[in-house]
Design an enzyme around this catalytic site. Structure first.
Site, mmCIF file in Angstrom:
data_model
loop_
_atom_site.group_PDB
_atom_site.id
_atom_site.type_symbol
_atom_site.label_atom_id
_atom_site.label_comp_id
_atom_site.label_asym_id
_atom_site.label_seq_id
_atom_site.Cartn_x
_atom_site.Cartn_y
_atom_site.Cartn_z
ATOM 1 N N ARG A 123 38.961 33.593 67.854
ATOM 2 C CA ARG A 123 39.463 33.109 66.334
ATOM 3 C C ARG A 123 40.405 32.237 66.884
ATOM 4 N NH1 ARG A 123 37.095 30.952 63.368
ATOM 5 N NH2 ARG A 123 36.119 32.578 63.300
ATOM 6 N N LYS A 178 51.745 13.959 56.171
ATOM 7 C CA LYS A 178 50.951 14.397 54.952
ATOM 8 C C LYS A 178 50.331 15.854 55.976
ATOM 9 C CE LYS A 178 50.842 12.060 51.401
ATOM 10 N NZ LYS A 178 50.193 10.613 50.225
ATOM 11 N N LYS A 190 61.996 4.057 51.362
ATOM 12 C CA LYS A 190 61.099 3.518 49.509
ATOM 13 C C LYS A 190 61.961 3.550 47.925
ATOM 14 C CE LYS A 190 57.344 6.320 50.438
ATOM 15 N NZ LYS A 190 56.349 8.148 50.630
ATOM 16 N N GLU A 230 58.898 -0.258 52.138
ATOM 17 C CA GLU A 230 58.015 0.175 50.680
ATOM 18 C C GLU A 230 57.969 -1.128 49.754
ATOM 19 O OE1 GLU A 230 55.532 4.445 49.237
ATOM 20 O OE2 GLU A 230 57.495 3.040 47.784
ATOM 21 N N ASP A 245 51.938 -0.667 49.061
ATOM 22 C CA ASP A 245 51.703 0.595 47.936
ATOM 23 C C ASP A 245 50.555 0.032 47.115
ATOM 24 O OD1 ASP A 245 51.657 3.213 48.299
ATOM 25 O OD2 ASP A 245 53.115 3.374 46.478
#
Length: 298
Positions: free
Chosen positions: A112, A147, A179, A208, A229
């Site tokens: 596993r 992320k 940002k 950004e 963005d």
């Protein structure tokens, strides 16, 4: 950007496998109450690591560490791992990726943890390859983001590389990304850039921008990498042209609201990169299995 050939750190593999085994077996050495009850310690066999879906494999490099640590915990011999394909290889359903031979207890206890890591990495690599294929010939590259799954960033970013993508920053420590909230806190784009240069002169600075004015302000303040963005394609093309006219050396990244069906359209604006958080936060696993071959009677 991080080199696409950078391998996984062996020390990271060792630490991560140890944590994963503790989760599965309990604190070291741990136990598998089913396997250790039903399989004699001296039983030896072989198991095939098989792809149950078409895709791109990654994470097979962890297999020797997984079986090695399990063998050490059980006090048994370390199985051999005959890896049949390299990470980054396209595979078809039914392909044998590796053959593991050794004590059956070790093979089943390791199953596993090995599948969790390799299936996750292969899912990311498969998803990334779709983006890399969509962008082929455009000159634009697909980037990942931060992320990632906590504790698995190194594996997931490695998988992005295996799938033909490129890593952006590895964390908050290696690249400064200015940002909107940083601009608000610093007072202006120029003030934010200057503050980073003063405190951390060795790092790359990215800024950004949501509008043409913000992009030009950032370039005027000395930014050499812009994140454009959530811009619709016509605005993105306008910003790219305007920035290139001021300084063609500035690197440009499209980010936010990107989908595969828009990939080539976005790349056609002239951006250098498309960053896609979904590579790591939304990739389904690639289904892999460890199939034990029938044991020979003693």
């Amino acid at each position: 950007m991080t080199s696409p050939t950078l391998a996984l750190d062996p020390a990271w593999i060792t630490r991560t496998v140890a944590v994963a085994l503790d989760e599965d077996l309990g604190p070291a050495p741990g136990r598998d109450v089913t396997t250790q009850s039903t399989i004699p310690a001296d039983a030896v066999g072989a198991a095939d690591l098989v792809a149950r879906q078409d895709g791109v494999v990654a994470g097979l490099v962890v297999a020797p560490e997984v079986v090695g640590q399990v063998a050490a915990r059980l006090g048994l011999a370390v199985p051999s791992v005959d890896q049949r394909v390299a990470d980054g290889t396209r595979v078809a359903r039914g392909d044998v990726l590796a053959v593991l031979t050794g004590p059956v207890q070790v093979l089943l206890v390791a199953e596993r943890t090995l599948l969790n890591l390799a299936s996750r990495a292969s899912g990311v690599a498969t998803h990334t390859r779709r983006w890399a294929d969509a962008l082929e010939g455009t000159g634009a590259l697909v980037l990942d983001t931060r992320k990632t799954t906590p504790g698995l960033r190194a594996l997931e970013k490695y998988a992005v590389r295996c799938g033909g993508g490129t890593n952006k920053r590895m964390g908050l420590y290696d690249v400064a990304m200015v940002k909107d909230n940083h601009v608000v806190a610093a007072g202006s784009v120029a003030a934010a850039i200057e503050a980073v240069r003063t405190r951390f002169p060795d790092v790359t600075i990215q800024v950004e921008a949501d509008t043409l004015d913000q992009a030009l302000e950032a370039v005027g303040a000395g930014a050499r990498f812009l994140l454009l963005d959530n811009m619709p394609t016509p605005l993105l093309a306008e910003v790219v042209a305007a920035v290139r006219a001021v300084d063609p050396r500035v690197e440009l990244e499209a980010t936010g609201n990107l989908t595969l069906d828009r990939a080539r359209e976005v790349a056609s604006t002239g951006v250098d990169y498309l960053s896609v958080g979904g590579l790591t936060h939304s990739s389904p696993i690639l289904d892999l299995a460890l199939d034990l071959e029938p044991l020979q009677p003693v």
